[in-house]
Design a protein around this motif. Structure first.
Motif, mmCIF file in Angstrom:
data_model
loop_
_atom_site.group_PDB
_atom_site.id
_atom_site.type_symbol
_atom_site.label_atom_id
_atom_site.label_comp_id
_atom_site.label_asym_id
_atom_site.label_seq_id
_atom_site.Cartn_x
_atom_site.Cartn_y
_atom_site.Cartn_z
ATOM 1 N N THR A 1 0.817 -1.293 0.025
ATOM 2 C CA THR A 1 -0.040 -0.005 0.061
ATOM 3 C C THR A 1 0.759 1.335 0.138
ATOM 4 O O THR A 1 0.613 2.205 -0.744
ATOM 5 C CB THR A 1 -0.819 -0.007 1.312
ATOM 6 N N GLU A 2 1.874 1.204 1.069
ATOM 7 C CA GLU A 2 2.933 2.461 0.924
ATOM 8 C C GLU A 2 3.505 2.660 -0.467
ATOM 9 O O GLU A 2 3.595 3.639 -0.947
ATOM 10 C CB GLU A 2 3.861 2.101 2.007
ATOM 11 N N ALA B 1 3.189 5.684 -2.865
ATOM 12 C CA ALA B 1 4.423 6.494 -3.145
ATOM 13 C C ALA B 1 4.289 6.792 -4.697
ATOM 14 O O ALA B 1 4.560 7.732 -5.456
ATOM 15 C CB ALA B 1 5.805 5.716 -2.673
ATOM 16 N N VAL B 2 4.018 5.607 -5.475
ATOM 17 C CA VAL B 2 3.866 5.845 -6.920
ATOM 18 C C VAL B 2 2.913 6.789 -7.313
ATOM 19 O O VAL B 2 3.370 7.756 -8.105
ATOM 20 C CB VAL B 2 3.543 4.582 -7.522
ATOM 21 N N VAL B 3 1.634 6.948 -6.589
ATOM 22 C CA VAL B 3 0.646 8.002 -6.675
ATOM 23 C C VAL B 3 1.189 9.375 -6.544
ATOM 24 O O VAL B 3 1.078 10.289 -7.382
ATOM 25 C CB VAL B 3 -0.576 7.782 -5.874
ATOM 26 N N ASN C 1 3.134 14.486 -8.157
ATOM 27 C CA ASN C 1 4.311 15.472 -8.435
ATOM 28 C C ASN C 1 4.491 15.799 -9.925
ATOM 29 O O ASN C 1 4.639 16.759 -10.249
ATOM 30 C CB ASN C 1 5.374 14.975 -7.847
ATOM 31 N N LEU C 2 4.439 14.452 -10.807
ATOM 32 C CA LEU C 2 4.939 14.688 -11.952
ATOM 33 C C LEU C 2 4.122 15.507 -12.893
ATOM 34 O O LEU C 2 4.262 16.637 -13.727
ATOM 35 C CB LEU C 2 5.158 13.550 -12.869
ATOM 36 N N VAL C 3 2.795 15.257 -12.653
ATOM 37 C CA VAL C 3 1.652 15.992 -13.471
ATOM 38 C C VAL C 3 1.612 17.398 -12.803
ATOM 39 O O VAL C 3 1.475 18.368 -13.719
ATOM 40 C CB VAL C 3 0.325 15.337 -13.090
ATOM 41 N N GLY C 4 1.758 17.751 -11.556
ATOM 42 C CA GLY C 4 1.802 18.897 -10.999
ATOM 43 C C GLY C 4 2.780 19.628 -11.698
ATOM 44 O O GLY C 4 2.653 20.776 -12.121
ATOM 45 N N SER C 5 4.086 19.310 -11.866
ATOM 46 C CA SER C 5 5.256 19.833 -12.355
ATOM 47 C C SER C 5 5.085 20.019 -13.953
ATOM 48 O O SER C 5 5.376 21.125 -14.285
ATOM 49 C CB SER C 5 6.399 18.957 -12.192
ATOM 50 N N PHE C 6 4.403 19.285 -14.644
ATOM 51 C CA PHE C 6 4.026 19.401 -16.007
ATOM 52 C C PHE C 6 3.180 20.505 -16.183
ATOM 53 O O PHE C 6 3.335 21.643 -16.875
ATOM 54 C CB PHE C 6 3.515 18.161 -16.500
#
Lengths: 158, 195
Positions: free
Chosen positions: A87-88, A92-94, A99-104
């Protein structure tokens, strides 16, 4: 006692040799520690999981199966080295994906703001520029161009 | 100590074990690492177990604890390497470290194995250092500088002063040498253990 002292002396001598040759391990950053472990073929995550398993087995064998309390320091070490659960890992993947989408999106916003704030080339501000590739002009186009031309001429005269 | 500090402690212990074992493995004509039956992670785990189960008495700051446990583990490694069968096993016989017995002969005394001056005079160890620094002039100069301090253990500033470089450059070369010797020792050990 004498043997113990001798062993300690040898240990100190060896430590001194290692520190002179390579420096102190405690002075390395986490990245440098990972890098050196990597050079020795050790992956940090695997190391943590491997050592956790050894400690976990020891705690089970010497304490839990005998119904004895696991000593506090061992319990703390086990907790610190516990590998992340499924689950952790998924969380972490999510988090990484978010973060990736936010940064994009941030990059896209910054770039579009930059584009909008950049002044257009001077010639594109004149209506004539819009007609530069037009082969046949309609009457309305001609009227518009004519009026623009008159504006330009009148401003030149003044 | 918090959880991050525990994880860092594990890395520090394992790096120390790697360094100690790669030096021991590079010394002498044969390799000792695989034959001792314990990996660097095993030494680190053993030390954490001894600490965790109160077999080691310590009261002090987390920084001092790291230094203390590193020392304890280094002594444990030396103790394993002193054992007679580690030498025997260098000739091909594989035994687990737990089955080993102490060797009291003068030949295996750690002062001849691990003292810096003795190490720097050892042909096999020098050859290992030579191979690790073959393509790097700065590393070669660093090794030569250590050899030049015949009677003293040089501090980083002494070596920096001798070479006319900033002290930080010495730290950089030390880290590089450690990585290269680690890689060299472990690669060679694995190569031999497959034979």
């Amino acid at each position: 006692m004498k043997k113990k002292n001798e062993e300690n002396r040898h240990g100190e001598s060896f430590e001194e040799s290692l520190e002179t040759l390579f420096g102190r391990e405690a002075e390395l950053t986490d990245e440098e520690l990972d890098e050196e472990l990597g050079a020795c073929g050790i992956d940090s995550a695997e190391l943590q999981a491997n050592v956790h398993k050894q400690l976990f087995d020891y705690a089970n064998h010497h304490y839990r199966t005998l119904d004895r309390d696991v000593p506090e320091n061992l319990e703390k070490t086990l907790r610190a080295l516990r590998p992340p659960s499924a689950t952790e890992k998924a969380k972490a993947v999510v988090r990484t994906a978010e973060n990736l989408v936010g940064s994009f999106l941030d990059t896209a916003k910054t770039m579009s703001a930059e584009l909008l704030s950049t002044p257009l080339p001077t010639q594109t501000r004149h209506p004539q520029f819009a007609f530069r590739n037009k082969k046949e002009l309609s009457a309305a186009d001609k009227d518009l161009l004519q009026s623009e031309q008159e504006d330009v001429d009148s401003s030149d005269e003044s | 100590m918090n959880e991050t500090e525990y994880r860092r402690l594990l890395k520090i212990l394992t790096v120390r074990a790697c360094r100690a074992l790669s030096v021991a493995a590079s010394k002498g004509a044969t390799w000792v690492l695989a034959e001792s039956g314990k990996s660097p992670a095993d030494y680190a785990a053993e030390t954490l177990i001894r600490w965790g189960t109160n077999q080691l008495q310590f009261s002090g700051t987390p920084e001092a604890l790291v230094a203390y446990l590193t020392k304890v583990m280094t002594n444990a490694i030396i103790s394993t390497l002193r054992k007679r069968e580690v030498k025997t096993s260098r000739n091909g016989k594989t035994m687990l470290a737990d089955e080993l017995t102490e060797d009291s002969s003068s030949q295996s005394k750690p002062e001849t194995l691990f003292d810096l001056r003795s190490l720097m005079r050892d042909d096999a160890f020098r050859e290992a250092l030579r191979q690790c620094s073959a393509d790097d002039d700065a590393l070669q100069v660093y090794v030569l500088a250590i050899e030049m301090f015949e009677d003293t253990i040089p501090a980083a500033r002494d070596i920096a002063s001798l070479l006319g470089v900033p002290e930080t450059e010495i730290y950089k070369r030390r880290r590089k040498l450690a990585r290269r010797l680690g890689k060299h020792g472990f690669t060679a050990s694995r190569r031999r253990s497959k034979v």
